[in-house]
Motif scaffolding. Structure first.
Motif, PDB file in Angstrom:
ATOM      1  N   VAL A  51       0.866  -1.181   0.000  1.00 38.80           N
ATOM      2  CA  VAL A  51       0.000   0.000   0.000  1.00 38.80           C
ATOM      3  C   VAL A  51       0.905   1.233   0.000  1.00 38.80           C
ATOM      4  N   LEU A  52       0.550   2.209  -0.820  1.00 42.85           N
ATOM      5  CA  LEU A  52       1.244   3.494  -0.854  1.00 42.85           C
ATOM      6  C   LEU A  52       0.264   4.577  -0.404  1.00 42.85           C
ATOM      7  N   ILE A  53       0.647   5.354   0.605  1.00 48.70           N
ATOM      8  CA  ILE A  53      -0.189   6.441   1.113  1.00 48.70           C
ATOM      9  C   ILE A  53       0.486   7.766   0.761  1.00 48.70           C
ATOM     10  N   GLY A  54      -0.214   8.596   0.002  1.00 47.84           N
ATOM     11  CA  GLY A  54       0.319   9.896  -0.371  1.00 47.84           C
ATOM     12  C   GLY A  54      -0.090  10.970   0.629  1.00 47.84           C
ATOM     13  N   ILE A  55       0.880  11.666   1.200  1.00 50.10           N
ATOM     14  CA  ILE A  55       0.631  12.789   2.116  1.00 50.10           C
ATOM     15  C   ILE A  55       0.908  14.080   1.356  1.00 50.10           C
ATOM     16  N   ASP A  56      -0.097  14.943   1.283  1.00 46.40           N
ATOM     17  CA  ASP A  56       0.013  16.187   0.521  1.00 46.40           C
ATOM     18  C   ASP A  56       1.167  17.034   1.054  1.00 46.40           C
ATOM     19  N   GLY A  57       1.969  17.560   0.114  1.00 52.50           N
ATOM     20  CA  GLY A  57       3.089  18.402   0.507  1.00 52.50           C
ATOM     21  C   GLY A  57       2.683  19.663   1.234  1.00 52.50           C
ATOM     22  N   GLN A  58       1.422  20.102   1.069  1.00 49.64           N
ATOM     23  CA  GLN A  58       0.972  21.301   1.769  1.00 49.64           C
ATOM     24  C   GLN A  58       1.015  21.097   3.285  1.00 49.64           C
ATOM     25  N   HIS A  59       0.755  19.867   3.729  1.00 47.07           N
ATOM     26  CA  HIS A  59       0.849  19.594   5.165  1.00 47.07           C
ATOM     27  C   HIS A  59       2.296  19.762   5.652  1.00 47.07           C
ATOM     28  N   LEU A  60       3.257  19.350   4.819  1.00 50.03           N
ATOM     29  CA  LEU A  60       4.655  19.531   5.198  1.00 50.03           C
ATOM     30  C   LEU A  60       5.018  21.009   5.228  1.00 50.03           C
ATOM     31  N   ILE A  61       4.504  21.760   4.232  1.00 55.22           N
ATOM     32  CA  ILE A  61       4.777  23.196   4.187  1.00 55.22           C
ATOM     33  C   ILE A  61       4.212  23.873   5.430  1.00 55.22           C
ATOM     34  N   ASN A  62       2.959  23.543   5.778  1.00 53.67           N
ATOM     35  CA  ASN A  62       2.339  24.133   6.962  1.00 53.67           C
ATOM     36  C   ASN A  62       3.133  23.805   8.212  1.00 53.67           C
ATOM     37  N   LEU A  63       3.570  22.554   8.310  1.00 52.93           N
ATOM     38  CA  LEU A  63       4.359  22.120   9.466  1.00 52.93           C
ATOM     39  C   LEU A  63       5.653  22.929   9.567  1.00 52.93           C
ATOM     40  N   LEU A  64       6.347  23.111   8.437  1.00 52.20           N
ATOM     41  CA  LEU A  64       7.607  23.854   8.453  1.00 52.20           C
ATOM     42  C   LEU A  64       7.388  25.328   8.745  1.00 52.20           C
ATOM     43  N   ARG A  65       6.281  25.878   8.231  1.00 54.12           N
ATOM     44  CA  ARG A  65       6.022  27.304   8.471  1.00 54.12           C
ATOM     45  C   ARG A  65       5.638  27.565   9.921  1.00 54.12           C
ATOM     46  N   ILE A  66       4.792  26.717  10.484  1.00 58.88           N
ATOM     47  CA  ILE A  66       4.341  26.932  11.857  1.00 58.88           C
ATOM     48  C   ILE A  66       5.502  26.776  12.839  1.00 58.88           C
ATOM     49  N   ASN A  67       6.290  25.725  12.664  1.00 53.44           N
ATOM     50  CA  ASN A  67       7.397  25.483  13.590  1.00 53.44           C
ATOM     51  C   ASN A  67       8.640  26.281  13.223  1.00 53.44           C
ATOM     52  N   GLY A  68       8.680  26.813  12.006  1.00 46.97           N
ATOM     53  CA  GLY A  68       9.858  27.541  11.558  1.00 46.97           C
ATOM     54  C   GLY A  68       9.672  29.038  11.527  1.00 46.97           C
ATOM     55  N   GLN A  69       8.812  29.569  12.385  1.00 42.27           N
ATOM     56  CA  GLN A  69       8.604  31.020  12.398  1.00 42.27           C
ATOM     57  C   GLN A  69       9.833  31.758  12.898  1.00 42.27           C
ATOM     58  N   GLU A  70      10.633  31.122  13.744  1.00 46.61           N
ATOM     59  CA  GLU A  70      11.848  31.769  14.249  1.00 46.61           C
ATOM     60  C   GLU A  70      13.089  31.239  13.560  1.00 46.61           C
ATOM     61  N   VAL A  71      13.127  29.962  13.255  1.00 42.27           N
ATOM     62  CA  VAL A  71      14.308  29.360  12.637  1.00 42.27           C
ATOM     63  C   VAL A  71      13.862  28.586  11.388  1.00 42.27           C
ATOM     64  N   PRO A  72      14.484  28.837  10.231  1.00 45.55           N
ATOM     65  CA  PRO A  72      14.120  28.089   9.016  1.00 45.55           C
ATOM     66  C   PRO A  72      14.375  26.602   9.205  1.00 45.55           C
ATOM     67  N   LEU A  73      13.423  25.784   8.728  1.00 45.62           N
ATOM     68  CA  LEU A  73      13.510  24.334   8.855  1.00 45.62           C
ATOM     69  C   LEU A  73      13.449  23.671   7.487  1.00 45.62           C
TER      70      LEU A  73
END
Length: 518
Positions: A155-177
């Motif tokens: 089985v292959l499960i595709g996770i939308d890249g937008q979720h990764l972008i949101n994760l990086l933006r929310i946690n990376g507000q002070e330090v780029p991730l």
């Protein structure tokens, strides 16, 4: 108002200038401050990367759960399991697609049904994860693929890249991730590359997952330490200069130093001081609550409850209204999910949005996540378009409102009749509700022009077949006037003031009496 106590930061600078520079204390103190700043920045970088790793592990856990749920279907004809794949995709908050594999061939997907494409096993790190810049469905949008196998089946499960972008933006507000999966890297911009652009960053940190083959990297651009010292250590420099007798005076003045209004709003957002209040909308046909409008309040630690007109305009100018609304939607969801059994089916919940929410499609994901917390049809989400900023009709806004309508989200125009954009919204967007501004309601009994304008609005809504909601109803006479003219949904102090969640659900437990009908 909280901002009334804010002071200028220039006072400390003028004081330091008048007292001069104490050379020896600075020579001794600057290395200590540099070490302290470096320790703080490194700690923040580690925390941001660790938080991002934990959240990404949670996303992949969800994908693993979805894969385990359908792996038993691998090998069955696509026609038999296609619907089950789509159902599983709908149940998973992060999964964009579910795909079945047999003998190295992807033969069935939740997006397109029957399919025929080689699995390309060698591209998966440890046979589990693959970060792609895009695929056939979304060639310009990243996707993270989770792979689970059972013999010749998988089985292959595709996770939308937008979720990764949101994760990086929310946690990376002070330090780029960045997230690394093998040789593939993705940053908050959404671009997938084969190199680490942050290799020369200061305080570079790595948070590796012990359960999945990925790493989260973080680090500050060169020169951050010096900028941090300049921005955050001015008081310490002053204290070093005004040692001795002037030290107490300097400490006192620095104690009075306050933040700017924008920083105060950011502090309040980080401290979760913006809370939802709920004002009921009454259905006059049965006297029951048709739903509620969600109103934002600021629970300031020293000023108490601050009304929205004192901070919402500033938040819009500073670009903070979107994260503030996003945080409030999370709180509203938590409030309602905990008491979902008390809500009648089809309970309407309205939330205000502005033009800033319509600049991209992120609002669609937020509404989808919000509605996914409730049984289908249990809550009807309404977005009220405010008119402080004009929402321009563009390709993005058309896609946004089309996607929202596909989710079952309703659209309302708030304070209809007072802004220049009301008629433009009616022309450009499909609107479900018009909310009559309280200024027309307040002058119904005494102002002939307002009555004429109100009659025109009523006639317009009837012609357009758009439902009406009257705001600011404060008297029985106003209520009778509106109900006699076919306005079914009323909102105002006559029925209830805005209230916090605990009072809302306490009121819902009391069934309406026949005398409550107006």
């Amino acid at each position: 108002m909280p901002f009334s106590t804010l002071r200028s930061r220039g006072r400390a600078l003028r004081l330091s200038t008048s007292l001069g520079v104490a050379v020896l204390p600075l020579l001794l103190g600057i290395p200590l401050m540099y070490w302290q700043a470096a320790t703080t920045l490194e700690s923040r970088a580690e925390k941001s990367a660790t938080d991002a790793r934990v959240q990404l592990e949670s996303m992949i856990d969800d994908a693993a759960h979805a894969a385990s749920a359908v792996i038993g279907s691998a090998g069955l004809p696509c026609e038999e399991v296609e619907q089950a794949l789509r159902s599983q995709t709908a149940l998973s908050p992060f999964s964009r697609s579910v795909n079945l594999v047999q003998d190295g061939v992807i033969y069935c997907t939740s997006l397109m049904g029957p399919y025929d494409n080689n699995e390309d096993v060698d591209t998966y790190v440890q046979g589990t994860l693959r970060l792609m810049a895009g695929n056939r469905v979304t060639p310009d949008r990243a996707v993270l693929v989770y792979r689970q196998t059972d013999g010749d089946h998988g089985v292959l499960i595709g996770i939308d890249g937008q979720h990764l972008i949101n994760l990086l933006r929310i946690n990376g507000q002070e330090v780029p991730l960045q997230i690394a999966v093998g040789e593939s890297w993705i940053s908050a911009s959404g671009a997938v590359t084969s190199s680490n652009w942050g290799a020369k960053n200061e305080y570079a940190v790595e948070a590796s997952s012990s359960r999945y083959p990925f790493q989260v990297f973080g680090g500050y651009p060169p020169g951050t330490t010096l900028r941090y010292l300049q921005e955050h250590y001015t008081p310490q420099w002053l204290l070093l200069v005004i040692l001795g007798a002037l030290g107490g005076v300097g400490s006192f003045r620095l104690g009075l130093r306050s933040t700017s209004p924008g920083t105060e709003l950011k502090r309040a957002l980080a401290a979760s001081e913006f809370v939802p209040y709920y004002q009921p909308v009454v259905d006059t046909e049965n006297g029951c609550w048709h739903g509620v409008e969600t109103l934002m309040r600021w629970q300031h630690p020293t000023e108490g409850l601050v009304p929205p007109d004192q901070f919402i305009p500033l938040a819009e100018r500073l670009g903070l209204i979107v994260p503030m609304t996003r945080a409030m939607m999370r709180k509203v969801r938590e409030d309602l999910v905990a008491h979902a059994a008390q809500l009648p089916a089809g309970f309407h919940l309205s939330i205000n949005i502005t033009a800033a929410h319509c600049e991209n499609l992120q609002l669609v994901d937020e509404c989808r996540e919000f509605l996914a917390a409730f049984p289908a049809g249990h809550v009807v989400l309404i977005l009220e378009l405010t008119e402080r900023q004009m929402i321009t009709s563009t390709e993005v806004t058309r896609q946004l409102f089309s996607a929202l309508r596909g989710l079952g989200v309703r659209i309302a125009i708030d304070d209809f009749g007072t802004g220049h954009s009301s008629l433009a919204y009616l022309r450009e967007f499909h609107v479900d509700f018009l909310k009559i501004d309280r200024s027309f309601i307040a002058m119904v009994d005494s102002h002939a022009l307002s009555r004429h304008l109100l009659e025109n609005i009523l006639d317009l809504s009837m012609r357009l077949q758009v439902a009406l909601v009257a705001e600011g109803v404060e008297s029985v006479e106003q209520s009778h006037y509106l109900t006699q003219r076919g306005v079914r949904l009323l909102q105002g102090y006559l029925f209830a003031k805005p209230m916090p969640a605990d009072r809302l659900f306490a009121a819902l437990q009391t069934p309406p009496s026949p005398d409550s009908r107006v």
